[in-house]
Enzyme design. Structure first.
Site, PDB file in Angstrom:
ATOM      1  CG  ASP A 114      -2.076  -1.259   1.326  1.00 48.90           C
ATOM      2  OD1 ASP A 114      -1.861  -1.279   0.411  1.00 48.90           O
ATOM      3  OD2 ASP A 114      -2.893  -0.899   2.017  1.00 48.90           O
ATOM      4  CG  ASP A 115       0.294   3.860   1.983  1.00 48.56           C
ATOM      5  OD1 ASP A 115      -1.445   3.948   1.560  1.00 48.56           O
ATOM      6  OD2 ASP A 115       0.397   3.798   3.452  1.00 48.56           O
TER       7      ASP A 115
ATOM      8  CG  HIS B  32      -3.506   7.046   2.687  1.00 46.70           C
ATOM      9  ND1 HIS B  32      -3.847   7.100   3.929  1.00 46.70           N
ATOM     10  CD2 HIS B  32      -3.687   5.888   2.640  1.00 46.70           C
ATOM     11  CE1 HIS B  32      -3.911   5.525   4.010  1.00 46.70           C
ATOM     12  NE2 HIS B  32      -3.264   5.179   3.681  1.00 46.70           N
TER      13      HIS B  32
ATOM     14  CG  HIS C 181      -4.387   3.156  -1.078  1.00 49.59           C
ATOM     15  ND1 HIS C 181      -5.407   1.944   0.157  1.00 49.59           N
ATOM     16  CD2 HIS C 181      -3.621   3.273   0.531  1.00 49.59           C
ATOM     17  CE1 HIS C 181      -5.209   2.042   0.646  1.00 49.59           C
ATOM     18  NE2 HIS C 181      -4.084   2.913   1.262  1.00 49.59           N
TER      19      HIS C 181
ATOM     20  CG  HIS D  62       2.282   0.205   4.405  1.00 57.24           C
ATOM     21  ND1 HIS D  62       1.876  -0.927   5.254  1.00 57.24           N
ATOM     22  CD2 HIS D  62       1.263   0.164   3.852  1.00 57.24           C
ATOM     23  CE1 HIS D  62       1.099  -0.343   5.628  1.00 57.24           C
ATOM     24  NE2 HIS D  62      -0.109   0.053   4.786  1.00 57.24           N
TER      25      HIS D  62
HETATM   26 ZN    ZN Z   1      -2.877   3.560   3.228  1.00 54.48          ZN
END
Ligand code: ZN
Length: 293
Positions: A105-106, A160, A156, A250
């Site tokens: 993620d991210d 955020h 995503h 991540h």
């Molecule tokens: Zn995230």
């Protein structure tokens, strides 16, 4: 006469003190640690400093706050949501097949994503990356590299935010904005969605379903967002692994976050699981769903 000499000596002394002070100050500036200051980032391994623009730094922040401040380690409420919406929300694949999905993620993040992609390539493993729209726009070449190397890509959100606090209107904006950004870069719209911080409620899940997305959670949390050591991250994954696992890791985060532990843990995690005959697949492969729309 004596007075004039004394005055001149005092002036000379002052000038020397000033020169020493200025040169010391320069020394301090040269030795400063840019990672401690807002507009600079430390690039791991290379020892170089990246000088970020204000816009780039903005991208490196997470609107809902750093994961470590906002995320609950085990959002048990998502298990209840999954039972209520089994066709929209998935937390794992079938327990009958020895397959797992690594998810990141991210990103994209210029510090960590390329390092992770290199490792996945080394083991010829495909994973799934849930990208932040604003970061994809800022790092188009890394976004394309993820696609070109055969990994699945999910939405995503753009900034955020914590959607449980923001509501469905904001969810709609975040998803469509990211969809447009990813379509411009990749040439397709991903159909996977992961909520920032895993923060969901019934209204949000229903809206994600209405928008034609599959909401993807996880069943194994590496807890790498707590900036753990490679050994701790490896133990979190291997002690909770099961057939059909969706593993949360991540490749990016808030700009202050150090994810070298994630990068360094991957070799051991992959090798140990491969020894056990585990196959690494993407989320769409694990769940047998389409990944584009
Ligand atoms: Zn995230």
């Amino acid at each position: 006469m004596k007075k004039t000499i004394l005055k001149s000596l005092f002036c000379l002394y002052s000038i020397i003190v000033c020169i020493i002070f200025v040169s010391c100050n320069n020394q301090i500036n040269q030795n400063r640690n840019p990672a401690q200051e807002t507009p600079y980032l430390n690039v791991p391994y290379t020892g170089q400093w990246i000088n970020l623009t204000e816009h780039q730094l903005e991208m490196m922040k997470l609107e809902g706050g750093a994961e470590i401040e906002t995320r609950k380690p085990n959002p048990i409420s998502n298990n209840r949501l999954q039972l209520k919406y089994p066709n929209i929300l998935a937390l794992r694949g079938s327990l009958k097949e020895n397959k797992v999905a690594l998810t990141f993620d991210d990103g994209p993040d210029p510090r960590y994503t390329p390092l992770i992609l290199d490792i996945l390539k080394q083991y010829d493993i495909k994973a799934t990356f849930f990208l932040i729209g604003a970061r994809a726009v800022g790092h188009e070449s890394i976004t394309k590299r993820i696609r070109d190397e055969g990994h699945a890509i999910g939405n995503h959100t753009y900034w955020h935010p914590n959607l449980d606090k923001e509501g469905v209107g904001r969810l709609h904006w975040e998803v469509t904005q990211t969809e447009k950004a990813l379509n411009d870069i990749l040439g397709y719209r991903p159909s996977l969605f992961r909520a920032p911080y895993g923060s969901l409620n019934e209204e949000l899940v229903e809206k994600i379903g209405e928008m034609g997305y599959s909401a993807i959670g996880w069943s194994v949390d590496s807890l790498d967002w707590m900036q753990l050591t490679p050994r701790q991250i490896k133990n979190n994954v291997l002690s909770n692994i099961h057939p059909g696992a969706i593993i949360l890791m991540h490749d990016g985060g808030h700009w202050t976050m150090d994810l070298l532990g994630t990068v360094q843990s991957l070799h051991d995690i992959i090798q140990e699981l491969q020894k056990d005959g585990v196959e690494f697949v993407t989320v769409p492969q694990l769940l047998n769903i389409r990944d584009r729309k």
